[in-house]
Design a protein around this motif. Structure first.
Motif, PDB file in Angstrom:
ATOM      1  N   VAL A  39       0.822  -1.211   0.000  1.00 39.94           N
ATOM      2  CA  VAL A  39       0.000   0.000   0.000  1.00 39.94           C
ATOM      3  C   VAL A  39       0.855   1.260   0.000  1.00 39.94           C
ATOM      4  O   VAL A  39       0.543   2.242  -0.669  1.00 39.94           O
ATOM      5  CB  VAL A  39      -0.955   0.009   1.212  1.00 39.94           C
ATOM      6  N   HIS A  40       1.938   1.265   0.757  1.00 43.08           N
ATOM      7  CA  HIS A  40       2.905   2.364   0.782  1.00 43.08           C
ATOM      8  C   HIS A  40       2.268   3.741   0.966  1.00 43.08           C
ATOM      9  O   HIS A  40       2.620   4.703   0.281  1.00 43.08           O
ATOM     10  CB  HIS A  40       3.762   2.360  -0.482  1.00 43.08           C
ATOM     11  N   GLY A  41       1.316   3.837   1.879  1.00 38.51           N
ATOM     12  CA  GLY A  41       0.780   5.134   2.239  1.00 38.51           C
ATOM     13  C   GLY A  41      -0.304   5.675   1.342  1.00 38.51           C
ATOM     14  O   GLY A  41      -0.813   6.771   1.594  1.00 38.51           O
ATOM     15  N   TYR A  42      -0.712   4.932   0.312  1.00 42.29           N
ATOM     16  CA  TYR A  42      -1.738   5.430  -0.610  1.00 42.29           C
ATOM     17  C   TYR A  42      -3.124   5.036  -0.088  1.00 42.29           C
ATOM     18  O   TYR A  42      -3.766   4.109  -0.583  1.00 42.29           O
ATOM     19  CB  TYR A  42      -1.475   4.906  -2.020  1.00 42.29           C
ATOM     20  N   LEU A  43      -3.570   5.769   0.913  1.00 41.05           N
ATOM     21  CA  LEU A  43      -4.815   5.452   1.605  1.00 41.05           C
ATOM     22  C   LEU A  43      -6.031   5.575   0.696  1.00 41.05           C
ATOM     23  O   LEU A  43      -6.920   4.721   0.718  1.00 41.05           O
ATOM     24  CB  LEU A  43      -4.976   6.359   2.827  1.00 41.05           C
ATOM     25  N   ASP A  44      -6.125   6.626  -0.085  1.00 40.66           N
ATOM     26  CA  ASP A  44      -7.287   6.806  -0.960  1.00 40.66           C
ATOM     27  C   ASP A  44      -7.422   5.641  -1.936  1.00 40.66           C
ATOM     28  O   ASP A  44      -8.519   5.124  -2.179  1.00 40.66           O
ATOM     29  CB  ASP A  44      -7.181   8.118  -1.736  1.00 40.66           C
ATOM     30  N   GLU A  45      -6.287   5.224  -2.517  1.00 40.72           N
ATOM     31  CA  GLU A  45      -6.313   4.105  -3.458  1.00 40.72           C
ATOM     32  C   GLU A  45      -6.718   2.807  -2.753  1.00 40.72           C
ATOM     33  O   GLU A  45      -7.432   1.975  -3.334  1.00 40.72           O
ATOM     34  CB  GLU A  45      -4.939   3.946  -4.116  1.00 40.72           C
ATOM     35  N   LEU A  46      -6.265   2.629  -1.526  1.00 43.95           N
ATOM     36  CA  LEU A  46      -6.646   1.435  -0.774  1.00 43.95           C
ATOM     37  C   LEU A  46      -8.147   1.415  -0.494  1.00 43.95           C
ATOM     38  O   LEU A  46      -8.807   0.392  -0.697  1.00 43.95           O
ATOM     39  CB  LEU A  46      -5.874   1.382   0.543  1.00 43.95           C
ATOM     40  N   VAL A  47      -8.682   2.518  -0.032  1.00 42.02           N
ATOM     41  CA  VAL A  47     -10.115   2.589   0.262  1.00 42.02           C
ATOM     42  C   VAL A  47     -10.922   2.283  -1.000  1.00 42.02           C
ATOM     43  O   VAL A  47     -11.887   1.502  -0.976  1.00 42.02           O
ATOM     44  CB  VAL A  47     -10.484   3.972   0.834  1.00 42.02           C
ATOM     45  N   PHE A 100       3.024  -0.907   4.634  1.00 45.31           N
ATOM     46  CA  PHE A 100       1.915   0.039   4.771  1.00 45.31           C
ATOM     47  C   PHE A 100       2.358   1.489   4.638  1.00 45.31           C
ATOM     48  O   PHE A 100       1.548   2.351   4.294  1.00 45.31           O
ATOM     49  CB  PHE A 100       1.240  -0.160   6.138  1.00 45.31           C
ATOM     50  N   THR A 101       3.621   1.761   4.932  1.00 49.73           N
ATOM     51  CA  THR A 101       4.089   3.146   5.005  1.00 49.73           C
ATOM     52  C   THR A 101       5.196   3.409   3.990  1.00 49.73           C
ATOM     53  O   THR A 101       5.595   2.526   3.237  1.00 49.73           O
ATOM     54  CB  THR A 101       4.626   3.455   6.421  1.00 49.73           C
ATOM     55  N   ASP A 102       5.673   4.662   3.998  1.00 53.71           N
ATOM     56  CA  ASP A 102       6.807   5.145   3.199  1.00 53.71           C
ATOM     57  C   ASP A 102       6.416   5.310   1.723  1.00 53.71           C
ATOM     58  O   ASP A 102       5.643   4.537   1.170  1.00 53.71           O
ATOM     59  CB  ASP A 102       8.021   4.221   3.314  1.00 53.71           C
TER      60      ASP A 102
END
Length: 358
Positions: A96-104, A132-134
């Protein structure tokens, strides 16, 4: 086998940073693929010379403005298919690497969460493969969402669980050890420097709290579900930590508990290796893991599919020639399933139901 990190406290969803701009340092050249020329990746032995250390960038972010932007049309959310008896449908999520909108958006497309971001998949089972991050704008928001969904899924009779990725080890190390020198095998290094070189975001570090650290430190490294061996990295380095799934997970957790900077660095370094399943002998490498830990196929993240295929965008690409990933990549004589769609390089954040319909 239960996962200690499966039940996190309920946390409100963190607001995303919609106007994110990639920091300047992420456009430097990495040690494996030249981001400007798009040269084909070297073989495994060439990619990891003697004394390799991940203090240089590992697979740098490709400027999203320099590559083909892959539009993903939103699809109406549909309820996840569930059997009338037994466990629910099985899903896996790539890096995911911090792309929250894309994950949702991807979870909603699969019918796993509703329009409010709440779990709506009943007894479905969801596995995140780590990282999940970076690199992306809201890594802490991603962790908060996964922790909350873990509680909501369990309450509905399903589950949401996660594996340890090399970027979780990197963030833990940067927080715990900072600029403390470690023996990298090729001189001295620090977790702080490696974290920054590999996409560390100041906003994530500023918002990192004790419950995030505890959750990451308890994550499993390996699991087997429905005949699928789930790992983060496409490497055989897991064999260095035990001859069973339980042994590997216990060894990783014990290493983190001892809080020794050099031991944690060695763990991070080994989890950062990649491409063991890609070239000649790749299927045998997969079999060595399956024979030891069980399962009939391995599912991993870590290495973006465009890099596995040698199809990497650059600023010289003509329109339409950038990386396009529509789904998982099956390779190594059909024994390996790669799930990192390359969201950091204009690719797709993959959420996939297993078994594959191929």
């Amino acid at each position: 086998m239960t996962q200690g990190a499966g039940q996190g406290p309920e946390v409100e969803r963190t607001a995303t940073l919609r106007d994110f701009r990639v920091p300047a340092y992420v456009h430097e050249t990495g040690p494996y693929v030249h981001a400007q020329s798009g040269d084909t990746l070297p073989a495994v032995d060439e990619a990891y010379p003697e004394g390799y250390t991940p203090t240089q960038r590992d697979l740098p972010v490709i400027n999203r403005g320099d590559t083909l932007q892959v539009p993903v049309e939103p699809a109406p959310a549909a309820p996840a298919a569930e059997p009338t008896t037994g466990p629910g449908a099985l899903y896996v999520v790539g890096d995911v690497h911090g792309y929250l909108d894309e994950l949702v958006a991807a979870l909603q497309e699969k019918g796993l969460i509703d329009a409010s971001g709440l779990w709506c998949a009943g007894t479905a089972r969801l596995w995140f493969l780590g990282d999940f991050t970076d690199r992306g704008p809201d890594g802490i928001g991603v962790i908060d969402l996964v922790m909350r969904l873990s509680a909501e899924a369990a309450a509905a009779g399903g589950y949401c669980k996660a594996l340890m990725g090399n970027h979780e080890l990197l963030l833990l190390g940067a927080k715990r050890f900072g600029d403390t020198p470690v023996n990298s095998g090729a001189g001295t290094a620090t977790f702080q420097a490696a974290w920054l070189l590999n996409g560390g975001q100041k906003t994530d570090m500023d918002r990192l709290q004790d419950h995030h650290l505890q959750w990451m430190a308890r994550l499993d490294a390996v699991e087997e579900v429905d005949g699928y061996l789930l790992v983060h990295s496409d490497t055989t380095a897991y064999l260095d930590y035990g001859d069973s799934i339980e042994a590997v997970n216990d060894t990783v957790r014990e290493t983190l508990t001892r809080n020794d900077a050099d031991e944690c660095w060695d763990l991070f370094r080994k989890f950062t290796k990649r491409f063991s399943f890609r070239d000649e002998g790749g299927a045998d490498a997969v079999r060595s893991l399956l024979d030891t830990y069980g399962g009939t196929r391995i599912v991993h993240g870590h290495s973006p599919i465009p890099y596995l295929l040698g199809e990497v965008g650059s600023e010289d690409d003509e329109e339409g020639s950038g990386p396009v990933v529509e789904g998982p990549h099956v390779y190594a004589e059909g024994l390996a399933i790669a799930m990192d769609g390359g969201v950091t390089m204009a690719g797709k954040l993959l959420v996939q139901q297993l078994p594959l319909d191929i």
